[in-house]
Structures are given as structure tokens and as C-alpha cells.
Design a protein around this motif. Structure first.
Motif, PDB file in Angstrom:
ATOM      1  N   MET A 119       5.178  13.394  17.658  1.00 21.17           N
ATOM      2  CA  MET A 119       4.582  14.347  18.601  1.00 21.17           C
ATOM      3  C   MET A 119       3.459  13.678  19.403  1.00 21.17           C
ATOM      4  O   MET A 119       3.343  13.873  20.616  1.00 21.17           O
ATOM      5  CB  MET A 119       4.027  15.569  17.875  1.00 21.17           C
ATOM      6  N   TYR A 174      -6.686   9.765  22.389  1.00 19.26           N
ATOM      7  CA  TYR A 174      -5.737   8.822  22.991  1.00 19.26           C
ATOM      8  C   TYR A 174      -5.549   9.091  24.488  1.00 19.26           C
ATOM      9  O   TYR A 174      -5.259   8.163  25.244  1.00 19.26           O
ATOM     10  CB  TYR A 174      -4.380   8.912  22.293  1.00 19.26           C
ATOM     11  N   PHE A 187      -8.981   4.034  16.637  1.00 18.78           N
ATOM     12  CA  PHE A 187      -8.958   5.454  16.265  1.00 18.78           C
ATOM     13  C   PHE A 187      -9.299   5.589  14.783  1.00 18.78           C
ATOM     14  O   PHE A 187     -10.445   5.802  14.406  1.00 18.78           O
ATOM     15  CB  PHE A 187      -7.601   6.088  16.613  1.00 18.78           C
ATOM     16  N   GLY A 245       2.637  13.750  12.393  1.00 23.72           N
ATOM     17  CA  GLY A 245       2.632  14.083  13.818  1.00 23.72           C
ATOM     18  C   GLY A 245       2.773  12.876  14.725  1.00 23.72           C
ATOM     19  O   GLY A 245       2.438  12.942  15.910  1.00 23.72           O
ATOM     20  N   ARG A 289      -2.842   9.278  -4.223  1.00 28.83           N
ATOM     21  CA  ARG A 289      -3.780   9.786  -3.228  1.00 28.83           C
ATOM     22  C   ARG A 289      -4.708  10.867  -3.783  1.00 28.83           C
ATOM     23  O   ARG A 289      -5.684  11.238  -3.132  1.00 28.83           O
ATOM     24  CB  ARG A 289      -3.006  10.363  -2.033  1.00 28.83           C
ATOM     25  N   HIS A 297       4.116  16.247  -3.354  1.00 28.03           N
ATOM     26  CA  HIS A 297       3.893  15.734  -1.994  1.00 28.03           C
ATOM     27  C   HIS A 297       5.167  15.838  -1.151  1.00 28.03           C
ATOM     28  O   HIS A 297       5.137  16.319  -0.020  1.00 28.03           O
ATOM     29  CB  HIS A 297       3.372  14.293  -2.023  1.00 28.03           C
ATOM     30  N   PRO A 323      -5.270  17.884  14.359  1.00 30.27           N
ATOM     31  CA  PRO A 323      -4.847  16.596  14.925  1.00 30.27           C
ATOM     32  C   PRO A 323      -4.181  16.717  16.293  1.00 30.27           C
ATOM     33  O   PRO A 323      -4.189  15.757  17.057  1.00 30.27           O
ATOM     34  CB  PRO A 323      -3.893  16.030  13.869  1.00 30.27           C
ATOM     35  N   MET A 332       9.191  19.069  12.971  1.00 31.44           N
ATOM     36  CA  MET A 332       9.250  17.950  13.927  1.00 31.44           C
ATOM     37  C   MET A 332      10.694  17.631  14.331  1.00 31.44           C
ATOM     38  O   MET A 332      11.064  16.476  14.491  1.00 31.44           O
ATOM     39  CB  MET A 332       8.563  16.704  13.328  1.00 31.44           C
ATOM     40  N   GLN A 348      -1.129   5.234  12.878  1.00 35.46           N
ATOM     41  CA  GLN A 348      -1.062   6.534  12.211  1.00 35.46           C
ATOM     42  C   GLN A 348      -0.473   6.374  10.807  1.00 35.46           C
ATOM     43  O   GLN A 348       0.203   7.258  10.288  1.00 35.46           O
ATOM     44  CB  GLN A 348      -0.287   7.538  13.083  1.00 35.46           C
ATOM     45  N   GLY A 349      -0.799   5.249  10.191  1.00 39.28           N
ATOM     46  CA  GLY A 349      -0.274   4.944   8.861  1.00 39.28           C
ATOM     47  C   GLY A 349       1.098   4.301   8.973  1.00 39.28           C
ATOM     48  O   GLY A 349       1.674   4.219  10.064  1.00 39.28           O
ATOM     49  N   LEU A 395      -6.021  -0.446   8.989  1.00 41.56           N
ATOM     50  CA  LEU A 395      -5.099  -0.032  10.061  1.00 41.56           C
ATOM     51  C   LEU A 395      -5.421  -0.766  11.361  1.00 41.56           C
ATOM     52  O   LEU A 395      -4.549  -1.326  12.017  1.00 41.56           O
ATOM     53  CB  LEU A 395      -5.196   1.487  10.294  1.00 41.56           C
ATOM     54  N   PHE A 447       0.831  -1.210   0.000  1.00 45.56           N
ATOM     55  CA  PHE A 447       0.000   0.000   0.000  1.00 45.56           C
ATOM     56  C   PHE A 447       0.869   1.265   0.000  1.00 45.56           C
ATOM     57  O   PHE A 447       0.497   2.291  -0.576  1.00 45.56           O
ATOM     58  CB  PHE A 447      -0.896  -0.022   1.243  1.00 45.56           C
ATOM     59  N   PHE A 506       6.137  20.184   6.644  1.00 43.69           N
ATOM     60  CA  PHE A 506       5.661  19.680   7.948  1.00 43.69           C
ATOM     61  C   PHE A 506       6.805  19.079   8.758  1.00 43.69           C
ATOM     62  O   PHE A 506       6.944  19.340   9.948  1.00 43.69           O
ATOM     63  CB  PHE A 506       4.598  18.594   7.741  1.00 43.69           C
ATOM     64  N   LYS A 532       5.399  17.883   2.177  1.00 44.85           N
ATOM     65  CA  LYS A 532       5.584  17.102   3.409  1.00 44.85           C
ATOM     66  C   LYS A 532       6.800  17.607   4.174  1.00 44.85           C
ATOM     67  O   LYS A 532       6.802  17.654   5.415  1.00 44.85           O
ATOM     68  CB  LYS A 532       5.751  15.612   3.054  1.00 44.85           C
TER      69      LYS A 532
HETATM   70  C1  HEM Z   1      -1.690  11.648   8.328  1.00 47.17           C
HETATM   71  C2  HEM Z   1      -3.487   9.398  12.228  1.00 47.17           C
HETATM   72  C3  HEM Z   1      -1.902  13.031  15.024  1.00 47.17           C
HETATM   73  C4  HEM Z   1      -0.511  15.462  11.090  1.00 47.17           C
HETATM   74  C5  HEM Z   1      -2.255  10.717   9.159  1.00 47.17           C
HETATM   75  C6  HEM Z   1      -2.786   9.449   8.721  1.00 47.17           C
HETATM   76  C7  HEM Z   1      -3.306   8.821   9.813  1.00 47.17           C
HETATM   77  C8  HEM Z   1      -3.081   9.683  10.944  1.00 47.17           C
HETATM   78  C9  HEM Z   1      -3.995   7.455   9.858  1.00 47.17           C
HETATM   79  C10 HEM Z   1      -2.852   8.960   7.283  1.00 47.17           C
HETATM   80  C11 HEM Z   1      -1.808   7.953   6.921  1.00 47.17           C
HETATM   81  C12 HEM Z   1      -1.961   7.533   5.479  1.00 47.17           C
HETATM   82  O1  HEM Z   1      -2.746   8.112   4.745  1.00 47.17           O
HETATM   83  O2  HEM Z   1      -1.280   6.609   5.052  1.00 47.17           O
HETATM   84  C13 HEM Z   1      -3.267  10.220  13.317  1.00 47.17           C
HETATM   85  C14 HEM Z   1      -3.708   9.932  14.656  1.00 47.17           C
HETATM   86  C15 HEM Z   1      -3.259  10.948  15.439  1.00 47.17           C
HETATM   87  C16 HEM Z   1      -2.545  11.895  14.583  1.00 47.17           C
HETATM   88  C17 HEM Z   1      -4.498   8.706  15.095  1.00 47.17           C
HETATM   89  C18 HEM Z   1      -3.466  11.105  16.912  1.00 47.17           C
HETATM   90  C19 HEM Z   1      -4.237  12.013  17.332  1.00 47.17           C
HETATM   91  C20 HEM Z   1      -1.312  13.961  14.215  1.00 47.17           C
HETATM   92  C21 HEM Z   1      -0.651  15.154  14.674  1.00 47.17           C
HETATM   93  C22 HEM Z   1      -0.281  15.854  13.561  1.00 47.17           C
HETATM   94  C23 HEM Z   1      -0.692  15.084  12.405  1.00 47.17           C
HETATM   95  C24 HEM Z   1      -0.441  15.506  16.145  1.00 47.17           C
HETATM   96  C25 HEM Z   1       0.441  17.158  13.438  1.00 47.17           C
HETATM   97  C26 HEM Z   1       0.916  17.858  14.436  1.00 47.17           C
HETATM   98  C27 HEM Z   1      -0.752  14.644  10.006  1.00 47.17           C
HETATM   99  C28 HEM Z   1      -0.507  15.045   8.626  1.00 47.17           C
HETATM  100  C29 HEM Z   1      -0.849  13.940   7.833  1.00 47.17           C
HETATM  101  C30 HEM Z   1      -1.295  12.900   8.736  1.00 47.17           C
HETATM  102  C31 HEM Z   1       0.014  16.390   8.151  1.00 47.17           C
HETATM  103  C32 HEM Z   1      -0.762  13.830   6.316  1.00 47.17           C
HETATM  104  C33 HEM Z   1       0.544  13.187   5.924  1.00 47.17           C
HETATM  105  C34 HEM Z   1       0.693  12.979   4.431  1.00 47.17           C
HETATM  106  O3  HEM Z   1      -0.324  12.888   3.728  1.00 47.17           O
HETATM  107  O4  HEM Z   1       1.835  12.892   3.973  1.00 47.17           O
HETATM  108  N1  HEM Z   1      -2.426  10.831  10.526  1.00 47.17           N
HETATM  109  N2  HEM Z   1      -2.589  11.405  13.307  1.00 47.17           N
HETATM  110  N3  HEM Z   1      -1.312  13.948  12.847  1.00 47.17           N
HETATM  111  N4  HEM Z   1      -1.227  13.355  10.024  1.00 47.17           N
HETATM  112 FE1  HEM Z   1      -1.805  12.362  11.675  1.00 47.17          FE
END
Ligand code: HEM
Length: 413
Positions: free
Chosen positions: A369, A250, A290, A366, A66, A92, A243, A103, A353-354, A319, A58, A99, A96
Motif C-alpha cells: 500500500m 515519504y 525513516f 502495509g 518479538r 502472530h 501508518p 491487502m 519496512q522490514g 534497516l 533476524f 491484516f 497477521k
Molecule cells: C510493521 C515500516 C506503512 C502496517 C512495520 C515494520 C516497519 C514498518 C519497519 C516492522 C518490521 C519488523 O518488525 O520486522 C513502515 C513504514 C511505512 C509503513 C516506513 C511507511 C509509512 C505501513 C502501512 C500499514 C502498516 C501503510 C498499514 C496500512 C504495519 C503493521 C506492521 C508493520 C500492521 C506489523 C507487522 C507484524 O508485526 O507482523 N512497518 N510501515 N505499515 N507495519 Fe508498517
């Protein structure tokens, strides 16, 4: 040799997905006895992938894209439109990086210091209350922390309004009816709020630290050297603020786990092994629900392990099921933090979280973090003197995101 991909029988399984929730794809995987199978949801053919090996497929950028994967209703609430989640290839990677530069070790440590400070201040207020609703308190605390870290001014009188707006964006994404429409409204208002700040930064009408995301994103240039459209900047800044507030889900489960496993709490209280805090938080991310799945589309026709993938086919990575895969995790439905002592750190078997790569792939920007903030909160709650009075601490396997029904009513001493 070309093989026939196992297929779930029936016309459309959206209703079953809504009814079964998180374990939906894993249940089907068991039924058809395959980690790759065809299903039909939301009125379209989809391929479902589950488990470590399928996850590595994947996250192959040559095979999946995407750009057109996320449904409109998710873009209108959770993601916003035109953000990093919908980009592919060089565009991308470039976005990315914007972002991931935030970190750094220093950037993350700064967030943890803010969290420690906010927890100490909040605890003073909590002690004065008869009881608090933890979910609400933590969402407010994280909104304040997120705004400080990103550089967004947050006057006291706006804390409740902005917390609700940010929470609506992730709490409404999988809802239908009025809750969904409230989420859309909150996204619209939230974007307007941030757009007005981006304008002020660009017009030099606002003093903002040059290290803050509000400044760096406002002045970020795309691969052609152009500033991003102000709406896209707002979407990306909300991709930080929203996020961070979602980590509250959590934190709810963290406290629930401490309550349900008092022996683990004692271990943490008395340990001099810092790693135990990490194992506990990792197990919370593995065990509790989640995000159910991530979505992509087949970029061009290809064959993998004898199965044919056709260009444009919606593909879902399980997931939740991968985190509970009995091939990778012994007693996957038991809460056992110590299992992480043995975990090898594969980018594909533990994917709340992927999975895959941070910089080149779509793995959550993230994730470090999230784990770090959870560890700060865990240290705090382990030593905090609190009680949970009689309440309904059960949680749903169909609501997304899920949280204990009572939202954790707590008496703080
Ligand atoms: C992407 C989960 C916290 C920023 C994702 C994805 C998941 C996820 C499942 C997508 C992965 C994929 O498409 O393959 C979570 C969960 C969190 C969390 C469960 C807990 C609360 C955060 C935090 C931040 C953040 C704290 C930023 C401070 C992002 C960003 C993406 C992303 C910017 C897009 C990445 C990309 O498309 O390249 N997250 N996340 N996330 N998350 Fe989180």
C-alpha cells in the motif's frame, strides 16, 4: 568453531545513538569491521545485525521472538500494547492474516482510487491559497483516506484533531520530554475514540460496510474462538490508520527528490515506461531515512557462523544501514532510481519496512500500500504545476521520522 563476537568498546552508547541517528549502527559496523557485533544501548547488552545475510538470520522465527522486544515508551506511543507487533508463532500468523486479507488487489485499488479523488479535490483548494505546507496537507489527506478505507466515520470538524492525534503517535515515539508525553496522550485519546466505535459496531448501533476493517476487526476471533478485547481491536485499527498517515513522511521526500533531481522529473514526465514511477518511489524508500532499526530478542541459545546468541538478548537489525550497504548497492549514498531496474527483489537487501515474509514474519503489512500510494502521489506531483519558494529543505539524520525542516512550503498554480 566458536568465535568471539566483535564488541564496541565503551559502557553505553545511547548518547551516541541519539547524536548520530540513522547511520549509528552502520558507523559501528565499519569501526568493528563486522556485520554482527555487540553493543550496549538503553542500559542493556544488544547484538546488532547489518546487511543482507544478517537480515535473513533476524527473520528466522525459530531463533528470535518479538513478545518482549519493544521498549515500553514505544508501545505507549507508536505501537500500542498487545498488537500484532508483539505476537509470536501461531498467534502472530492468525492476527497477521487479519491484516493481510485487507491487502488484496481490490482492497489496494480501492485505496488508490480514494487517494486520486482526494488529491484532485485538495489541489483545487491548494490553488486558491497563497502557499501551502505540504506535510500538513498530505497528513490531512491521508487521514481522510485512511478513515474512508478502514470504515471510520470522520466528520469535517474532527479532521484536524484526528490528523494531529495520529501524527503524534509516530512523531513522538523517539522523542523525550513534552513531545513524548503529548504522544502518549494522543494514543490514549485515539484508542478511546476507536473503542467507542468498536462498541457501536458490536451493539449494532452503527451501520458499517462488512468489508471494512472496522467491521472485520471488531468481529475477528482469536485461535480459541473468542472476540478480541475492544482495546486490542482499537490498537490494531490504529495499526492501519496511523501508518497510513505516516506515508506523509515519504511523500515529503518524494517531492524533495523531484525538486533536487529535475532531470528525473523530466524523465518521468516524458516516459511511457510505467516502471520508472516504481523505481523512483523505491529509491525514495531506500535513500531517505525513516525507521533506523527493528528489534527482537533471542528465542533460545544458538550458534550462527561461530557466534553465540544467548536467550533473551536484545537484537537490532540495521534497516537504514542495510539499505545503504555498499556490498549490495553501488554508490549507496547517491539518489539513482534506475538502480531498481537491476534489483533482483531479494526480501533481505532492501528493507525500509522490514524484511522476510509478509504472512509468517513481521514484515510490514502495509508495504504494498505504501508503494502504491507513493506511486499515485508521484504521478500527481510530476504533472502538477508548483514552485518551492526559498526555504530550509535540509533534513535531520537524528529526528525520527525525519522530514525537511520547512515541511515543504509550496506555491500551487
Ligand atoms: C510493521 C515500516 C506503512 C502496517 C512495520 C515494520 C516497519 C514498518 C519497519 C516492522 C518490521 C519488523 O518488525 O520486522 C513502515 C513504514 C511505512 C509503513 C516506513 C511507511 C509509512 C505501513 C502501512 C500499514 C502498516 C501503510 C498499514 C496500512 C504495519 C503493521 C506492521 C508493520 C500492521 C506489523 C507487522 C507484524 O508485526 O507482523 N512497518 N510501515 N505499515 N507495519 Fe508498517
Amino acid at each position: 568453531m566458536i568465535k568471539k563476537m566483535p564488541k564496541e568498546s565503551g559502557i553505553d552508547h545511547t548518547l551516541a545513538l541519539l547524536k548520530e541517528g540513522y547511520p549509528f549502527l552502520f558507523n559501528r559496523r565499519q569501526e568493528v569491521d563486522s556485520t554482527i557485533f555487540k553493543t550496549r544501548i538503553l542500559g542493556q547488552q544488544a547484538i546488532a545485525l547489518s546487511g543482507k545475510e544478517a537480515a535473513s538470520l533476524f527473520y528466522d522465527n525459530e531463533k528470535f521472538r518479538r513478545s518482549d522486544a519493544a521498549p515500553k515508551r514505544i508501545q505507549k506511543t507508536l505501537f500500542g500494547e498487545g498488537g500484532v507487533q508483539s505476537l509470536d508463532g501461531e498467534a502472530h500468523h492468525h492476527r497477521k492474516a487479519m491484516f493481510m486479507t485487507l491487502m488484496s488487489r481490490d482492497g489496494l485499488n480501492e485505496m488508490y482510487e480514494i487517494i486520486d479523488k482526494e488529491l484532485t479535490a485538495a489541489n483545487q483548494n491548494w490553488k486558491k491559497e497563497n502557499h501551502i505546507v505540504l506535510d500538513k496537507e498530505i497528513q490531512k489527506l491521508l487521514t481522510k483516506a485512511a478513515c474512508q478505507w478502514v470504515g471510520v466515520p470522520l466528520p469535517d470538524k474532527e479532521i484536524n484533531q484526528r490528523t494531529e492525534q495520529l501524527a503524534d503517535m509516530f512523531e513522538s515515539a523517539a522523542s523525550i520530554g513534552p513531545k513524548h508525553w503529548k504522544g502518549r496522550k494522543s494514543r490514549k485519546n485515539g484508542e478511546e475514540w476507536i473503542i467507542s466505535l468498536v462498541r457501536q459496531v458490536r451493539n449494532n448501533e452503527m451501520a458499517v460496510d462488512e468489508d471494512r476493517a472496522l467491521y472485520t476487526f471488531s468481529w475477528h476471533r482469536d485461535l480459541d474462538g473468542n472476540l478480541l478485547n475492544e482495546k486490542i481491536v482499537a490498537v490494531e485499527l490504529l495499526n492501519l490508520l496511523r501508518p497510513i498517515v505516516a506515508i506523509s513522511a515519504y511523500i515529503n521526500f518524494l517531492v524533495l527528490a523531484l525538486y533536487e533531481h529535475p532531470e528525473e522529473r523530466e524523465n518521468l514526465k516524458n516516459t511511457d515506461n510505467e516502471n520508472r514511477f516504481e523505481w523512483f518511489c523505491q529509491e525514495v524508500r531506500r535513500y531517505y531515512p525513516f525507521f533506523p532499526f527493528a528489534a527482537a530478542r533471542v528465542k533460545r541459545d544458538f550458534i550462527w557462523n561461530g557466534f553465540t546468541f544467548k536467550e533473551g538478548t536484545l537484537t537490532l537489525l540495521d534497516l537504514y544501514g542495510t539499505n545503504h550497504d555498499p556490498n549490495e548497492w553501488s554508490e549507496p549514498n547517491q539518489f539513482k532510481p534506475d538502480r531498481f531496474q537491476e534489483w533482483k527483489g531479494s526480501p533481505f537487501d532492501f528493507i525500509p519496512q522490514g524484511g522476510g515474509e509478509f504472512n509468517l514474519g513481521h514484515r510490514c503489512a502495509g508495504e504494498w500500500m505504501t508503494l502504491g500510494v507513493m506511486k499515485r502521489c508521484l504521478s500527481f506531483f510530476v504533472h502538477m504545476d508548483f514552485e518551492l519558494p526559498e526555504q530550509d529543505l535540509s533534513y535531520s539524520m537524528t529526528e525520527m521520522p525525519s522530514k525537511p525542516k520547512s515541511k515543504i512550503i509550496m506555491q500551487v498554480h
